[in-house]
Design a protein around this motif. Sequence first.
Motif, short mmCIF file in Angstrom:
data_model
loop_
_atom_site.label_atom_id
_atom_site.label_comp_id
_atom_site.label_asym_id
_atom_site.label_seq_id
_atom_site.Cartn_x
_atom_site.Cartn_y
_atom_site.Cartn_z
N ASP A 259 40.00 61.13 44.61
CA ASP A 259 39.48 62.50 44.60
C ASP A 259 39.95 63.29 45.81
O ASP A 259 40.04 64.52 45.75
N LEU A 260 40.24 62.59 46.91
CA LEU A 260 40.72 63.26 48.12
C LEU A 260 42.24 63.38 48.15
O LEU A 260 42.80 63.91 49.11
N GLY A 261 42.90 62.89 47.10
CA GLY A 261 44.35 63.04 47.00
C GLY A 261 45.16 61.93 47.63
O GLY A 261 46.37 62.07 47.81
N HIS A 262 44.52 60.80 47.96
CA HIS A 262 45.23 59.68 48.57
C HIS A 262 45.52 58.63 47.50
O HIS A 262 44.83 57.61 47.37
N GLY A 263 46.54 58.89 46.69
CA GLY A 263 46.80 58.07 45.51
C GLY A 263 47.14 56.63 45.81
O GLY A 263 46.62 55.71 45.15
N SER A 264 48.02 56.38 46.77
CA SER A 264 48.43 55.00 47.03
C SER A 264 47.28 54.16 47.55
O SER A 264 47.13 52.98 47.18
N GLN A 265 46.43 54.76 48.39
CA GLN A 265 45.26 54.01 48.88
C GLN A 265 44.26 53.78 47.75
O GLN A 265 43.64 52.72 47.67
N ALA A 266 44.11 54.76 46.87
CA ALA A 266 43.22 54.60 45.72
C ALA A 266 43.69 53.46 44.84
O ALA A 266 42.88 52.66 44.35
N LEU A 267 44.99 53.37 44.64
CA LEU A 267 45.55 52.30 43.81
C LEU A 267 45.34 50.94 44.46
O LEU A 267 44.96 49.96 43.79
N ARG A 268 45.55 50.87 45.77
CA ARG A 268 45.34 49.60 46.48
C ARG A 268 43.91 49.12 46.32
O ARG A 268 43.65 47.93 46.06
N LEU A 269 42.95 50.03 46.46
CA LEU A 269 41.53 49.64 46.36
C LEU A 269 41.15 49.30 44.93
O LEU A 269 40.39 48.36 44.69
N ALA A 270 41.66 50.06 43.96
CA ALA A 270 41.35 49.77 42.55
C ALA A 270 41.89 48.41 42.14
O ALA A 270 41.22 47.64 41.44
N ASN A 271 43.11 48.10 42.57
CA ASN A 271 43.69 46.80 42.24
C ASN A 271 42.96 45.67 42.95
O ASN A 271 42.78 44.58 42.39
N ALA A 272 42.50 45.93 44.18
CA ALA A 272 41.73 44.91 44.90
C ALA A 272 40.41 44.63 44.19
O ALA A 272 39.97 43.48 44.10
N ALA A 273 39.78 45.68 43.67
CA ALA A 273 38.53 45.49 42.93
C ALA A 273 38.75 44.64 41.69
O ALA A 273 37.96 43.74 41.39
N ALA A 274 39.82 44.92 40.96
CA ALA A 274 40.11 44.14 39.75
C ALA A 274 40.44 42.69 40.09
O ALA A 274 39.99 41.76 39.41
N ALA A 275 41.21 42.49 41.17
CA ALA A 275 41.60 41.13 41.54
C ALA A 275 40.42 40.31 42.03
O ALA A 275 40.40 39.09 41.88
N ALA A 276 39.42 40.98 42.59
CA ALA A 276 38.25 40.26 43.13
C ALA A 276 37.23 39.93 42.06
O ALA A 276 36.21 39.32 42.35
N SER A 277 37.49 40.31 40.83
CA SER A 277 36.53 40.06 39.74
C SER A 277 37.23 39.43 38.54
O SER A 277 37.31 40.03 37.47
N PRO A 278 37.75 38.21 38.72
CA PRO A 278 38.54 37.60 37.64
C PRO A 278 37.75 37.26 36.40
O PRO A 278 38.31 37.17 35.31
N ALA A 279 36.43 37.08 36.55
CA ALA A 279 35.60 36.68 35.41
C ALA A 279 34.73 37.84 34.92
O ALA A 279 33.65 37.63 34.37
N ALA A 280 35.18 39.06 35.10
CA ALA A 280 34.38 40.22 34.71
C ALA A 280 34.15 40.27 33.21
O ALA A 280 35.04 39.94 32.41
N GLY A 281 32.94 40.68 32.82
CA GLY A 281 32.64 40.91 31.41
C GLY A 281 33.34 42.16 30.92
O GLY A 281 33.95 42.91 31.70
N PRO A 282 33.25 42.43 29.62
CA PRO A 282 34.01 43.55 29.06
C PRO A 282 33.63 44.91 29.64
O PRO A 282 34.51 45.74 29.87
N ARG A 283 32.33 45.16 29.87
CA ARG A 283 31.96 46.46 30.42
C ARG A 283 32.48 46.63 31.85
O ARG A 283 32.99 47.69 32.22
N MET A 284 32.37 45.58 32.66
CA MET A 284 32.90 45.64 34.01
C MET A 284 34.42 45.77 33.99
O MET A 284 35.00 46.50 34.81
N ARG A 285 35.05 45.09 33.05
CA ARG A 285 36.51 45.20 32.97
C ARG A 285 36.92 46.63 32.62
O ARG A 285 37.88 47.16 33.20
N ALA A 286 36.20 47.26 31.71
CA ALA A 286 36.49 48.66 31.38
C ALA A 286 36.27 49.55 32.60
O ALA A 286 37.07 50.46 32.88
N PHE A 287 35.19 49.29 33.33
CA PHE A 287 34.83 50.04 34.53
C PHE A 287 35.96 49.99 35.57
O PHE A 287 36.35 51.00 36.15
N LEU A 288 36.52 48.79 35.77
CA LEU A 288 37.57 48.61 36.77
C LEU A 288 38.92 49.10 36.27
O LEU A 288 39.67 49.75 37.01
#
Length: 445
Positions: A259-288
């Motif tokens: 939202d602040l326009g820092h795309g590369s940092q946003a991507l790094r954090l989004a990918n880190a969130a997904a990587a840290a939740s390997p056993a996420a259920g479907p709703r959490m997977r959609a969320f991430l």
Amino acid sequence: MAKREPNATLGRLLGESGWSQGQFATAVNRVGTEQGRPLKYDASAVSHWLGGTIPRKEVRPLILEALARKLGRPIAHADAGFPSVGNQSNTRTATVEGLLELGRQDMDPSRRGVLGAALFSVALTVPDWPDVVGRMEAVQNGHSGRIGYAEVDAVVAMTEKLSELDDMFGGRQARPMAAAFLVNTVAPHLHADASDDVRKAMLSAASDLLYLTGYMAVDEGLHGLAQRYYVKALELAGAADDHLTFCTTLRGMSLQAVDLGHGSQALRLANAAAAASPAAGPRMRAFLAGQQAHAYAVTGDRRNALQLIREAEVAMDKAESRAAAFGSYDPSSLAYHVAQVQYGLGDLAGSVKNMEESSKLRHDVYRRTRVRYDAMLAERQLELGHLEAACVTWDRVLDDYPLVQSGRADERVAVLKSRLRPHLRNRAAQALFERAQAVSVPAAA
């Protein structure tokens, strides 16, 4: 008088950046403006820094932030040849003490201006899951009695109530209550004696509350403060072995960055969130996955953006019909993410269509979100050339706006006025503009 030694370390960083001295000064000034601290540095100031003059203490973080953004990695004081500073946060120690310090500062009216000026940093050091998981030793037993699940349930219930207030009235109303609750109730519970199971449950509940408080700080436009709450939420989530809150917080940090326009940092954090939740259920997977898709879109990666938003859609189809009361991800949220991906990839008409769908699906309790997202929809309708439709949508925004105390909602109403000014010959636009003029938008702090 000792002769100053040139700052060769800073010179190497400047050379790596590819900036001229004037460009370096401009970048530092830009960071200062974001912080609400206008600066007027030029090439001569940079020349002095390179010659060995130490910048003022309050300016050094701005210089480090400008370099970090350019070079794409954290830059410490020593990395730039500056004296080290004390009292740096350490994610491995003083968990509860840090929470108390943060909450007490946030409760103190005399400190609100200082906290509000805290710098949002794209180079913030975010702890990984292995760095914080199971760090029970960071929370020391005290002598303030013994707690059980009743106290945990009370913290959970209070967090849910604060979340409801935030949804209805905005972060400016609810955050002071959250900070007071953290200091006066939650922190003492974390110091109290408890069984291991109860202690972990309390850490998890406290982490949820810290995440929510950080989110409310974002809503108020206090982005540096929000980052401090978010990092503290990560620490406690790790101590509680709470993958869900850890990933939710990383995802929230990604949303803040995008939202602040820092795309590369946003991507790094989004990918880190997904990587840290390997056993996420479907709703959490959609969320991430929805947030990953949004971040990929704003960085121009069309293939990955479309792949991830499709994964979010498939996961949502598989999700259970019952949503959690706090932090749930529903079809309205997915439609919003689809719209954001489309907008990031240049599909304005598709984005408008899905923003309209999101608006239809959104629950009435999310008044603050309705103000922001409907305002965004109106802006895109106008961008598409649909002035009359934009006026109808903006009219709904002004129905709800007086009931919401939100910095982000204030911004959207200010944008409403600026976008309408060129169209005042249109009767609907003029009527809406006059109505908007009667609405008081708080001045920026």
